[in-house]
Scaffold this active site. Structure first.
Site, PDB file in Angstrom:
ATOM      1  N   ASP A  57       0.876  -1.311  -0.028  1.00  0.00           N
ATOM      2  CA  ASP A  57       0.117  -0.014  -0.053  1.00  0.00           C
ATOM      3  C   ASP A  57       0.980   1.090   0.034  1.00  0.00           C
ATOM      4  O   ASP A  57       2.269   1.058   0.401  1.00  0.00           O
ATOM      5  CB  ASP A  57      -1.008  -0.112   1.230  1.00  0.00           C
ATOM      6  CG  ASP A  57      -2.111   0.811   0.990  1.00  0.00           C
ATOM      7  OD1 ASP A  57      -2.281   1.623  -0.092  1.00  0.00           O
ATOM      8  OD2 ASP A  57      -3.174   0.893   1.608  1.00  0.00           O
TER       9      ASP A  57
HETATM   10  C1  BGC Z   1      -4.936   3.350  -0.040  1.00  0.00           C
HETATM   11  C2  BGC Z   1      -5.133   2.240  -1.120  1.00  0.00           C
HETATM   12  C3  BGC Z   1      -4.929   3.026  -2.435  1.00  0.00           C
HETATM   13  C4  BGC Z   1      -3.473   3.559  -2.366  1.00  0.00           C
HETATM   14  C5  BGC Z   1      -2.991   4.310  -3.667  1.00  0.00           C
HETATM   15  C6  BGC Z   1      -3.677   4.067  -0.202  1.00  0.00           C
HETATM   16  O1  BGC Z   1      -3.876   5.323   0.721  1.00  0.00           O
HETATM   17  O2  BGC Z   1      -5.323   2.532   1.074  1.00  0.00           O
HETATM   18  O3  BGC Z   1      -6.385   1.817  -1.119  1.00  0.00           O
HETATM   19  O4  BGC Z   1      -4.928   2.041  -3.559  1.00  0.00           O
HETATM   20  O5  BGC Z   1      -3.563   4.612  -1.420  1.00  0.00           O
HETATM   21  O6  BGC Z   1      -3.675   5.609  -3.869  1.00  0.00           O
END
Ligand code: BGC
Length: 672
Positions: free
Chosen positions: A237
């Site tokens: 993530d």
């Molecule tokens: C989120 C993810 C997301 C990623 C990219 C993170 O803050 O938890 O779900 O895909 O950011 O934007």
């Protein structure tokens, strides 16, 4: 072509990848494990001389998010609405449509679906997730992934695993016993991996039993890859590696791509760790191979001509968005059949509430899932158009035949939003006051809730004759709501999450202790409720929910005439339960027939009832259908901590057939 296979031929992929791998320098292998560096958050660095293009992965799951494409795209209803449709083919259709938009943007993977289980209804991202139930979650998400990947676009299942709250999400340590972890939180991931082979999994921010998701060797390498046979990429993530101390821990765990920029996977860190002998070249090659394979399947390597060119913002996608919104809307209450409304029998209507004219598709509104659509139909837009010259829209509710209040939440921080959980399940006081003030002068008041998570209704529920739960219905949401209010479509959505009467009734909050939510002084959250999540808890503890899991009314009536199973023996992998259903009312509609399993003499404690099958059936008045609901015997099982595997006990099971988790009409006995 099977639905889950990429249009790009798979046969020569192994040798093709080996050819590239053999040409790669150590440094190039390191570079393929991470992103560009500053400013390019959603792609990897190309390696031109090897024919490797930049791999591009915009955010989902509600469509292709604006901040990761800089384009306006179709905004679909939120995942909760899709789940509330209980319609697998819609999940597949949305997957296909999103993939078409990804292809049209020349990108390769969508960061969706989001499949974490609803442990607490306060979770700020409840709207992005499917359900409190792993069976419903996996049934819908498997179809979504198959849809996405049928166009050669990757699906990335997130967030692996137990990212069940936003409060302190980067530090929190989910302490979960083995059975609960597998039976509740890993189950949907496992089934999705096995049945739809997603190209990627996203590792979570949080710790699980003391170890950060991105460095969790037992979860990634041993469980996901070795036990379940996952062949794809594991991506962090965004910034989730920040708190992990060691580069080698991530490599050895199986993290194949660090996003959004190199930190643990800076070339210098990887070089040093490799030189220290902390990981082998064979292991490094495995990570690189996984990335190259997905790059190849999605057209970032090789000839993209074999992939469909895609399309964006088409009338078909917009129609699909409306259709999902309609099928996801749940009719919670309808005293005296106040709904549907009829333009012929009312002269005036009063419309009010903070969500009447509200648009939700704004830049980063609600967090990373924010899709900005080319247009968005609010309830007011749709109703003003429909009622023009037929029904007067009036300002004063006491002068109106009907009043409709568009209440609920929005995507501000602390409501339905990434980064922060909700503080309460109640509506803001101002909205409660508005509902009471309106009811005082007009008893024919309908409340339409636009929210992605449960709302408590103490006090105003009794006095409000009709309530609709519309979720966040996407760019065509106003039209969908108008079609439901005026009876063009009969509501057929069912709750994918229990609505509790009070937060304290909910499993993670029952002890009213920071230990179980949101965490103790060491950021540990103890999942003490174990496997009793959602309706499993309410059933086991005999707690009356406000509205149960699986519940939703219709404008027509259905009768479950009878239900019976084929004879079964233990050797069979699946069997069929036949359910005869009839529409005995006056309107077209659709019912969701649900099957819950109960083991009569369990050898380990089990929840009273667990969803094991469902089917949605549209029926005209007087029409009947013989539904054949397939039950997979594996779904009757539980996770056994002695053998560290799922097992299904022999013996007697009772299958309850009904239209919610609290309304069983027939039972079917089977013996395994
Ligand atoms: C989120 C993810 C997301 C990623 C990219 C993170 O803050 O938890 O779900 O895909 O950011 O934007």
């Amino acid at each position: 072509m099977t639905q889950n296979s990429s249009p790009i031929a798979n046969e020569h992929i192994g040798s093709k990848i080996n050819m590239i791998l053999n040409k790669m320098t150590l440094e190039q292998k390191f570079r393929i494990l991470t992103s560009h560096g500053l400013h390019r958050f959603y792609s990897t660095r190309p390696i031109e001389n090897l024919g490797i293009n930049s791999f591009k992965m915009p955010d989902g799951p509600l469509g292709v998010a604006y901040h990761s494409s800089w384009k306006k795209n179709t905004r679909f209803p939120t995942t909760k609405a899709l789940a509330a449709s209980w319609n697998r083919s819609l999940a597949m259709a949305v997957g296909v449509a999103i993939a078409e938009e990804v292809r049209a943007l020349n990108k390769h993977m969508i960061l969706a679906p989001a499949v974490n289980i609803d442990r607490t209804p306060l979770n700020g991202r409840t709207f992005e997730y499917y359900s409190e139930d792993p069976f419903l979650t996996k049934e819908m998400a498997i179809q979504f992934v198959k849809g996405v990947q049928s166009l050669g676009v990757g699906a990335c299942v997130k967030h692996f695993v137990a990212n069940n709250q936003e409060t302190n999400r980067r530090k929190v340590d989910a302490i979960i016993d083995e059975r609960t972890l597998h039976e509740i939180y890993l189950r949907a991931f496992k089934e999705i991996i096995i049945h739809s082979e997603p190209y990627a999994v996203m590792a979570c921010y949080n710790k699980v039993n003391g170890i950060y998701g991105c460095a969790h060797r037992e979860l990634i390498r041993e469980t996901l890859m070795q036990k379940w046979g996952f062949k794809g990429m594991v991506i962090s993530d965004w910034f989730a590696t920040s708190n992990v101390k060691s580069t080698a821990d991530c490599v050895n765990a199986g993290l194949t791509l660090e996003m959004p920029w190199p930190k643990r996977y800076k070339t210098k860190n990887l070089k040093q760790s490799f030189a220290n002998g902390e990981f082998s070249e064979a292991l490094l090659d495995d990570l690189v191979r996984r990335n190259l394979r997905v790059f190849y399947l999605t057209g970032a390597i090789g000839n993209v001509k074999n992939l469909p060119s895609g399309s964006r913002n088409t009338p078909e996608h917009q129609k699909l968005a409306r259709h999902v919104a309609e099928e996801g809307i749940v009719l919670l209450k309808n005293d005296g059949n106040l709904l549907p409304l009829d333009t012929g029998s009312i002269d005036s209507i009063h419309l009010d509430g903070p969500n009447l004219k509200k648009k939700f598709g704004k830049f980063l509104y609600g967090g990373s899932s924010a899709v900005v659509p080319p247009y968005e139909i609010t309830p007011y837009d749709a109703l003003a158009r429909r009622l023009k010259d037929k029904v007067r829209i009036v300002k004063n509710p006491s002068n109106a035949d009907i009043s409709v209040i568009f209440a609920g939440l929005n995507h501000s921080l602390g409501m339905d939003s990434e980064n922060r959980d909700r503080k309460t399940l109640k509506l803001p006081d101002k909205q409660i006051r508005l509902i009471y003030d309106t009811l005082d002068v007009n008893p024919n008041t309908i409340v339409v809730l636009i929210s992605g998570s449960p709302i408590t209704m103490n006090g105003w529920l009794e006095r409000t004759p009709a309530i609709l739960q519309a979720w966040y219905p996407g760019m065509e949401g106003g039209n969908a709501i108008a079609n439901i209010l005026f009876g063009e479509v009969s509501p057929s959505g069912k709750l994918p999450i229990t609505f509790p009467m009070n937060i304290i009734d909910s499993p993670a909050h029952a002890l009213d202790s920071p230990r179980t939510y949101p965490g103790d002084e060491n950021n540990r959250v103890f999942y003490e409720e174990g496997i009793l999540i959602g309706y499993r808890w309410f059933d086991a503890k005999g707690i009356m929910p406000l509205f149960p899991f699986g519940f939703g009314l219709s404008y027509t009536e259905f009768e479950i005439v009878d239900a019976f199973a084929d004879k079964v023996s233990y050797d069979q992998e699946s069997f069929i339960v036949n359910v005869n259903v009839r529409n005995t009312g006056q309107a077209n509609g659709a019912e969701v027939i649900q099957l819950y399993s109960h083991q009569l003499e369990p050898t380990v404690p089990r929840p009273p009832n667990e969803l094991v099958g469902f089917e949605k059936c549209p029926l005209a008045p007087d029409e009947s259908v013989n539904l054949k609901i397939g039950i997979n015997i594996q779904d009757l099982g539980y996770y056994d901590v002695d053998s560290h595997a799922w097992i299904v006990d022999r013996g007697q099971y009772e299958l309850s057939v009904g239209n919610s988790s609290r309304n069983f009409i027939r039972t079917v006995q089977i013996e395994l």
